[in-house]
Design a protein around this motif. Structure first.
Motif, PDB file in Angstrom:
ATOM      1  N   TRP A   1       0.848  -1.186   0.000  1.00 63.44           N
ATOM      2  CA  TRP A   1       0.000   0.000   0.000  1.00 63.44           C
ATOM      3  C   TRP A   1       0.890   1.246   0.000  1.00 63.44           C
ATOM      4  O   TRP A   1       1.893   1.288   0.727  1.00 63.44           O
ATOM      5  N   TYR A   2       0.483   2.237  -0.767  1.00 62.23           N
ATOM      6  CA  TYR A   2       1.242   3.497  -0.817  1.00 62.23           C
ATOM      7  C   TYR A   2       0.306   4.691  -0.605  1.00 62.23           C
ATOM      8  O   TYR A   2      -0.783   4.732  -1.196  1.00 62.23           O
ATOM      9  N   PRO A   3       0.738   5.676   0.188  1.00 67.62           N
ATOM     10  CA  PRO A   3      -0.068   6.904   0.291  1.00 67.62           C
ATOM     11  C   PRO A   3       0.134   7.743  -0.964  1.00 67.62           C
ATOM     12  O   PRO A   3       1.261   7.924  -1.426  1.00 67.62           O
TER      13      PRO A   3
ATOM     14  N   TRP B   1      -3.649  13.549   0.003  1.00 62.59           N
ATOM     15  CA  TRP B   1      -4.564  13.777   1.124  1.00 62.59           C
ATOM     16  C   TRP B   1      -5.978  13.381   0.725  1.00 62.59           C
ATOM     17  O   TRP B   1      -6.405  13.666  -0.402  1.00 62.59           O
TER      18      TRP B   1
ATOM     19  N   GLU C   1      -8.573   4.623   3.000  1.00 63.43           N
ATOM     20  CA  GLU C   1      -8.240   5.928   3.576  1.00 63.43           C
ATOM     21  C   GLU C   1      -7.751   5.713   4.998  1.00 63.43           C
ATOM     22  O   GLU C   1      -8.440   5.120   5.824  1.00 63.43           O
ATOM     23  N   ARG C   2      -6.529   6.162   5.269  1.00 60.74           N
ATOM     24  CA  ARG C   2      -5.930   6.085   6.600  1.00 60.74           C
ATOM     25  C   ARG C   2      -5.081   7.337   6.803  1.00 60.74           C
ATOM     26  O   ARG C   2      -4.489   7.842   5.852  1.00 60.74           O
TER      27      ARG C   2
ATOM     28  N   MET D   1      -5.183  10.190   4.532  1.00 57.56           N
ATOM     29  CA  MET D   1      -4.603  10.051   3.194  1.00 57.56           C
ATOM     30  C   MET D   1      -5.318   8.952   2.421  1.00 57.56           C
ATOM     31  O   MET D   1      -5.910   8.054   3.015  1.00 57.56           O
TER      32      MET D   1
ATOM     33  N   TRP E   1      -4.700   5.724   0.251  1.00 58.45           N
ATOM     34  CA  TRP E   1      -3.676   4.712   0.018  1.00 58.45           C
ATOM     35  C   TRP E   1      -4.139   3.808  -1.115  1.00 58.45           C
ATOM     36  O   TRP E   1      -5.302   3.382  -1.146  1.00 58.45           O
TER      37      TRP E   1
ATOM     38  N   LEU F   1       0.830  -0.836   7.838  1.00 63.69           N
ATOM     39  CA  LEU F   1       1.045   0.473   8.469  1.00 63.69           C
ATOM     40  C   LEU F   1       1.924   0.299   9.700  1.00 63.69           C
ATOM     41  O   LEU F   1       1.993  -0.786  10.281  1.00 63.69           O
TER      42      LEU F   1
ATOM     43  N   VAL G   1       6.544  11.919   1.587  1.00 63.77           N
ATOM     44  CA  VAL G   1       5.420  12.163   2.492  1.00 63.77           C
ATOM     45  C   VAL G   1       5.994  12.208   3.905  1.00 63.77           C
ATOM     46  O   VAL G   1       6.419  11.190   4.453  1.00 63.77           O
TER      47      VAL G   1
END
Ligand code: FES
Length: 408
Positions: A44-46, A49, A142-143, A146, A148, A165, A320
């Motif tokens: 997973w990548y952010p 926003w 959404e975490r 942001m 993801w 995470l 980030v």
């Protein structure tokens, strides 16, 4: 070089690399890492926003793949950002019907959850392609405020995001401040720079942030693995030395003996008191730690700093930077005052800007490593091992791991 010979003798098996192999020049000991110029899949990548994603589709590039993000009925969707008709980005389109996005050129309309072509506005209900074509969709969560996106290995199902995470962010309440900053340079250089022992005191010697947080000058680093993280732990060696023309250098401010029994010591800062209980409960063996797929964590006694190095493509990454405080209510005011008054500008701004500059101009391999680079080689070893496990779990070979269909 010796390292290259070793790799050739044992094909497929990465030898344990150490920074003292002065002759090392290439990255043959880390074949997966070497090939991961556009990032590792299976993570997973952010991307941005959460508040930036609305019903207006927006374009992003992640691991070299173009995606568009759009929000519908409160939920964010990610689709491959290319209309299969003539290749126009769907991010240029709009929502003609709920739950869909329409290409701006000829009105091909795609269902957001499935990516399926659900209508062709310019060919009517009898269009033979309807229901038979799809664009690729990506898993989204959404975490941390942001969005993801999961970049899969081949056609695998996404792993639960909470497994990837930082564990302390999954079940604790916190407040945060941060910034997304698109930067030049490969994500691996950014990641290595963040964990690089040797650069902190030298590259950042002119950073104003140092007025608040002294940078360590260590001469020996041990890497301590713990779970899926590796920690950079300095041995307690105090030194002072004269360097002709450079002056007297010392690690005195960071040096101290073992903290008293029962107290907590983050990176030998000397701050054994007033440690946030959440941070203390994590029992960090060192203040800097790193985990796949390029997630840096710096544990200060009263807040945590994270850096996610998100691959955009082989030559660009998204920095980030996030500062987290495990407080709630009125107790958060000092954190916000500190973040908005200083951290955002001095740390995420000027200090981090020095890193951005250096990452952009780094050109390796070839390279020749020195003793403090054990932080780099340990990270590369970790990434090799983790990614080998990852593609094995996905049941694919390296050759097929990156081949994903964007249309069906
Ligand atoms: Fe998208 Fe024609 S290019 S509908």
């Amino acid at each position: 070089p010796a390292a290259r010979k070793t790799a050739a003798k044992e094909p497929g098996k990465a030898p344990r690399a150490t920074a003292d192999k002065i002759g090392r020049q290439d990255w043959s000991s880390w074949p997966h890492y070497d090939k991961a110029a556009s990032g590792f899949r299976g993570y997973w990548y952010p991307v941005t926003w959460a508040s930036h994603i609305t019903g207006d589709p927006k374009p992003f590039t992640l691991c070299g793949e173009k995606i568009t993000l759009i929000r519908d009925n409160g939920k964010v969707y990610a689709l491959h950002n290319r209309c299969p008709h003539r290749g126009v980005p769907l991010s240029e389109g709009n929502q003609q019907f709920p739950g869909t996005v329409s290409c701006p050129y000829h009105g091909w309309t795609f269902d957001l959850p499935t990516g399926r072509l659900s209508a062709v506005i310019t060919d009517g209900p009898g269009c033979r392609l309807t229901g038979k074509l799809s664009v690729r969709t990506y898993a989204v969560e959404e975490r941390l405020g942001m969005v993801w996106v999961y970049m899969p290995i081949a056609e695998e199902e996404p792993h639960p995001i909470d497994e990837q995470l930082p564990e302390e962010l999954v079940s604790n309440a916190f407040v945060m401040g941060g910034r997304f900053d698109p930067r030049g340079g490969n994500w691996r250089f950014a990641c290595e720079n963040g964990f690089d022992e040797g650069h902190a005191k030298y590259l950042h010697r002119t950073a104003l942030w140092r007025l608040f947080k002294p940078m360590p000058t260590w001469n020996i680093t041990r890497i301590v693995p713990k779970g899926r993280w590796i920690y950079r732990v300095q041995d307690e060696v105090y030194w002072e030395a004269d360097f002709p023309g450079v002056g007297r250098w010392t690690n005195k401010r960071w040096w101290m003996k073992q903290p008293p029994e029962g107290t907590f010591n983050l990176g030998n800062t000397g701050k054994t008191d007033k440690v946030d209980p959440v941070i203390e409960s994590q029992d960090f063996p060192g203040f800097a730690s790193l985990s796949m797929p390029g997630m840096l964590r710096i544990a200060y006694p009263n807040f945590m700093h994270y850096e996610f190095y998100v691959p955009i493509d082989a030559d660009h990454h998204m920095y980030v930077g996030v500062m987290v405080n495990f407080k709630q209510g009125w107790d958060t005011l000092p954190f916000y005052a500190k973040y908005l008054g200083a951290v955002r500008w001095l740390f995420h701004g000027q200090f981090s800007g020095q890193d951005a500059w250096m990452v952009d101009v780094t050109d390796a391999p070839p390279e020749k490593l020195y003793r403090p680079d054990v932080s780099l080689t340990s990270w590369r070893n970790l990434s090799e091992e983790e990614y080998a496990k990852r593609i094995a779990a996905a049941g694919v070979t390296e050759a097929t791991a990156n081949s994903t269909e964007t249309e069906a």
